[in-house]
Design a protein around this motif. Structure first.
Motif: not given
Length: 186
Positions: A74, A124, A133
């Protein structure tokens, strides 16, 4: 320890097994099977008073690969404490009640690839939620598909790989000639 705590946590982390501070057999015997046991080295299953326990091996192999994979995939700007906390929660949710009853603290190692994928997906999701991210996904399934697409899979061979050793004992490169026959490269 058991005198003062109903379910003591016992973690003999020294390696190898022969150097562990206490064996799984003694830990389960001395606590009447009530301890929560995780060691740095593997121990065989232990039967105590008719109950069989599966001693856990407590090390980083269930968390670090998945956190690293998730952070890499990510493009996380940093790896945070929250990622590790959520990875630990994710890991704990993979242990079924029957395994917990047998003393297991971790899912079976035969599931390590799946464990890593789920921990990576959790990492993630945490990275996205915490602004580490810029990726976006519409569902957990989409995150898992992204993780699986990014996981390396070793090539499958019909026969075991052959390695050639040089006369000096060093491993030589395994190259194929134009007709697919191996030759020794020294």
């Amino acid at each position: 320890m058991h005198k003062y705590c109903a379910r003591p946590i016992i973690c003999p982390l020294s390696n190898p097994t022969s150097k562990a501070e206490i064996s799984a057999k003694k830990a389960y015997a001395w606590t009447s099977g009530q301890c929560i046991f995780a060691s740095g080295s593997p121990f065989d299953p232990v039967t105590n008073n008719g109950q069989t326990y599966a001693p856990a091996q407590g090390n980083n192999m269930c968390v670090f690969p998945g956190v690293g994979l998730g952070a890499f995939l990510c493009g996380a700007t940093k790896v945070t404490d929250a990622m590790f906390i959520e990875a630990a929660i994710c890991l704990s949710e993979m242990v079924d009640p029957e395994s917990l009853k047998a003393g297991a603290l971790y899912p079976p190692l035969e599931q390590l690839r799946n464990i890593s994928a789920l921990v990576a997906a959790t990492t993630i999701e945490c990275a996205i939620r915490d602004g580490q991210s810029k990726l976006t996904f519409s569902s957990r399934g989409e995150v898992l598909a992204f993780v699986h697409a990014g996981m390396w899979s070793p090539p499958q061979f019909d026969e075991p790989a052959t390695f050639y050793m040089r006369a000096d004992g060093d491993q030589a490169a395994d190259y194929l000639d134009e007709d697919d026959t191996p030759h020794l490269c020294t």
